[in-house]
Scaffold this motif. Structure first.
Motif, PDB file in Angstrom:
ATOM      1  N   SER A 190       0.843  -1.196   0.000  1.00 34.21           N
ATOM      2  CA  SER A 190       0.000   0.000   0.000  1.00 34.21           C
ATOM      3  C   SER A 190       0.877   1.245   0.000  1.00 34.21           C
ATOM      4  O   SER A 190       2.038   1.202   0.411  1.00 34.21           O
ATOM      5  CB  SER A 190      -0.938   0.012   1.209  1.00 34.21           C
ATOM      6  OG  SER A 190      -0.211   0.098   2.400  1.00 34.21           O
ATOM      7  N   LEU A 191       0.291   2.339  -0.448  1.00 35.22           N
ATOM      8  CA  LEU A 191       0.981   3.624  -0.513  1.00 35.22           C
ATOM      9  C   LEU A 191       0.038   4.700  -0.013  1.00 35.22           C
ATOM     10  O   LEU A 191      -1.130   4.756  -0.410  1.00 35.22           O
ATOM     11  CB  LEU A 191       1.390   3.932  -1.958  1.00 35.22           C
ATOM     12  CG  LEU A 191       1.984   5.310  -2.239  1.00 35.22           C
ATOM     13  CD1 LEU A 191       3.331   5.463  -1.541  1.00 35.22           C
ATOM     14  CD2 LEU A 191       2.118   5.536  -3.724  1.00 35.22           C
ATOM     15  N   MET A 192       0.530   5.571   0.891  1.00 30.19           N
ATOM     16  CA  MET A 192      -0.247   6.690   1.400  1.00 30.19           C
ATOM     17  C   MET A 192       0.585   7.960   1.238  1.00 30.19           C
ATOM     18  O   MET A 192       1.765   7.977   1.600  1.00 30.19           O
ATOM     19  CB  MET A 192      -0.590   6.483   2.878  1.00 30.19           C
ATOM     20  CG  MET A 192      -1.562   7.507   3.462  1.00 30.19           C
ATOM     21  SD  MET A 192      -0.858   9.055   4.047  1.00 30.19           S
ATOM     22  CE  MET A 192       0.240   8.528   5.311  1.00 30.19           C
ATOM     23  N   MET A 193      -0.014   8.987   0.652  1.00 32.54           N
ATOM     24  CA  MET A 193       0.644  10.289   0.503  1.00 32.54           C
ATOM     25  C   MET A 193      -0.291  11.362   1.033  1.00 32.54           C
ATOM     26  O   MET A 193      -1.484  11.351   0.730  1.00 32.54           O
ATOM     27  CB  MET A 193       0.965  10.571  -0.962  1.00 32.54           C
ATOM     28  CG  MET A 193       1.941   9.609  -1.573  1.00 32.54           C
ATOM     29  SD  MET A 193       2.418  10.044  -3.256  1.00 32.54           S
ATOM     30  CE  MET A 193       0.870   9.934  -4.119  1.00 32.54           C
ATOM     31  N   LYS A 194       0.243  12.281   1.807  1.00 36.03           N
ATOM     32  CA  LYS A 194      -0.543  13.373   2.356  1.00 36.03           C
ATOM     33  C   LYS A 194       0.296  14.647   2.278  1.00 36.03           C
ATOM     34  O   LYS A 194       1.469  14.637   2.644  1.00 36.03           O
ATOM     35  CB  LYS A 194      -0.897  13.074   3.815  1.00 36.03           C
ATOM     36  CG  LYS A 194      -1.783  14.095   4.480  1.00 36.03           C
ATOM     37  CD  LYS A 194      -2.139  13.662   5.897  1.00 36.03           C
ATOM     38  CE  LYS A 194      -3.087  14.621   6.557  1.00 36.03           C
ATOM     39  NZ  LYS A 194      -3.478  14.180   7.899  1.00 36.03           N
ATOM     40  N   MET A 207      -3.957  10.790  -0.299  1.00 38.73           N
ATOM     41  CA  MET A 207      -4.248   9.717  -1.243  1.00 38.73           C
ATOM     42  C   MET A 207      -3.752   8.398  -0.668  1.00 38.73           C
ATOM     43  O   MET A 207      -2.656   8.349  -0.101  1.00 38.73           O
ATOM     44  CB  MET A 207      -3.586   9.997  -2.579  1.00 38.73           C
ATOM     45  CG  MET A 207      -4.155  11.211  -3.279  1.00 38.73           C
ATOM     46  SD  MET A 207      -3.212  11.702  -4.707  1.00 38.73           S
ATOM     47  CE  MET A 207      -1.991  12.748  -3.958  1.00 38.73           C
ATOM     48  N   TYR A 208      -4.565   7.356  -0.822  1.00 46.30           N
ATOM     49  CA  TYR A 208      -4.208   6.022  -0.349  1.00 46.30           C
ATOM     50  C   TYR A 208      -4.561   5.020  -1.438  1.00 46.30           C
ATOM     51  O   TYR A 208      -5.616   5.132  -2.075  1.00 46.30           O
ATOM     52  CB  TYR A 208      -4.968   5.684   0.936  1.00 46.30           C
ATOM     53  CG  TYR A 208      -4.798   4.243   1.362  1.00 46.30           C
ATOM     54  CD1 TYR A 208      -3.687   3.858   2.100  1.00 46.30           C
ATOM     55  CD2 TYR A 208      -5.723   3.278   1.010  1.00 46.30           C
ATOM     56  CE1 TYR A 208      -3.516   2.539   2.483  1.00 46.30           C
ATOM     57  CE2 TYR A 208      -5.554   1.955   1.382  1.00 46.30           C
ATOM     58  CZ  TYR A 208      -4.449   1.593   2.116  1.00 46.30           C
ATOM     59  OH  TYR A 208      -4.276   0.282   2.480  1.00 46.30           O
ATOM     60  N   ALA A 209      -3.693   4.048  -1.654  1.00 43.58           N
ATOM     61  CA  ALA A 209      -3.976   3.003  -2.640  1.00 43.58           C
ATOM     62  C   ALA A 209      -3.388   1.686  -2.166  1.00 43.58           C
ATOM     63  O   ALA A 209      -2.272   1.635  -1.629  1.00 43.58           O
ATOM     64  CB  ALA A 209      -3.388   3.380  -3.995  1.00 43.58           C
ATOM     65  N   ASP A 210      -4.170   0.617  -2.339  1.00 44.74           N
ATOM     66  CA  ASP A 210      -3.665  -0.741  -2.180  1.00 44.74           C
ATOM     67  C   ASP A 210      -4.294  -1.574  -3.285  1.00 44.74           C
ATOM     68  O   ASP A 210      -4.861  -1.029  -4.232  1.00 44.74           O
ATOM     69  CB  ASP A 210      -3.916  -1.296  -0.766  1.00 44.74           C
ATOM     70  CG  ASP A 210      -5.374  -1.487  -0.401  1.00 44.74           C
ATOM     71  OD1 ASP A 210      -6.190  -1.783  -1.296  1.00 44.74           O
ATOM     72  OD2 ASP A 210      -5.715  -1.348   0.784  1.00 44.74           O
TER      73      ASP A 210
END
Length: 180
Positions: free
Chosen positions: A69-73, A100-103
């Protein structure tokens, strides 16, 4: 300027009674997280100073249950600080940003807006912080196929009187709807 790095690993075990063996499987994972902040003085007028502020956070993780997973703020805004001799310091911050969050199964995009007021009185003996954060989130889930929209508002209050009183209060209102 502020910068940080965090590394972590974890292990979670199920502690509930269930007949589904998939819920009893332990999970493990790890992450690496970078965060930073920047404050640049723009203008000083008398006792007041205006700063441009920004913050960023990036987290890369991997879990045995959800996978990578990747999280960017990130956020940017302005801070106005006033220093009054003997009385104390007062500051007001306004910030807008995006998270933004993606898995493998979820893509989530959030926009937020934050107002925060902070006062240090009598050399820090009395400290008061009030904040309001509003956000809107669109979340796409691939299995089952659906898209949810969430609006949320958080109000918080922190009051501290040196060695005597420490009050911390936070209340969140949230509304979610499936939109597709």
């Amino acid at each position: 300027m502020e910068a940080g790095l965090a590394l972590g690993v974890y292990f979670n075990a199920a502690l509930k009674v269930t007949t589904d063996p998939k819920q009893l499987l332990p999970t493990a994972g790890g992450f690496i997280q970078f965060n930073g902040g920047l404050e640049v003085m723009c203008v000083t007028v008398g006792a007041a100073t205006i700063y441009a502020v920004g913050s960023v956070e990036v987290k890369i993780a991997c879990d045995t249950k959800i996978g990578p997973s990747l999280m960017m703020k990130f956020g940017f805004g302005a801070n106005i600080s006033v220093g009054l001799p003997v009385v104390g310091n007062v500051s007001v911050t306004y910030m807008v940003g995006c998270e933004m969050y993606a898995d493998a199964n979820v893509i989530e995009v959030t926009a937020f807006m934050l107002f925060k007021g902070h006062a240090n009185l009598l050399g820090g003996v009395v400290s008061v912080t009030i904040y309001i954060e509003a956000s809107g989130t669109v979340k796409r889930i691939s299995s089952p196929e659906r898209t949810d929209c969430t609006a949320s508002v958080t109000f918080g209050l922190d009051i501290s009187i040196c060695f005597i009183i420490n009050i911390s209060f936070e209340e969140t209102w949230q509304e979610s709807r499936q939109i597709a």
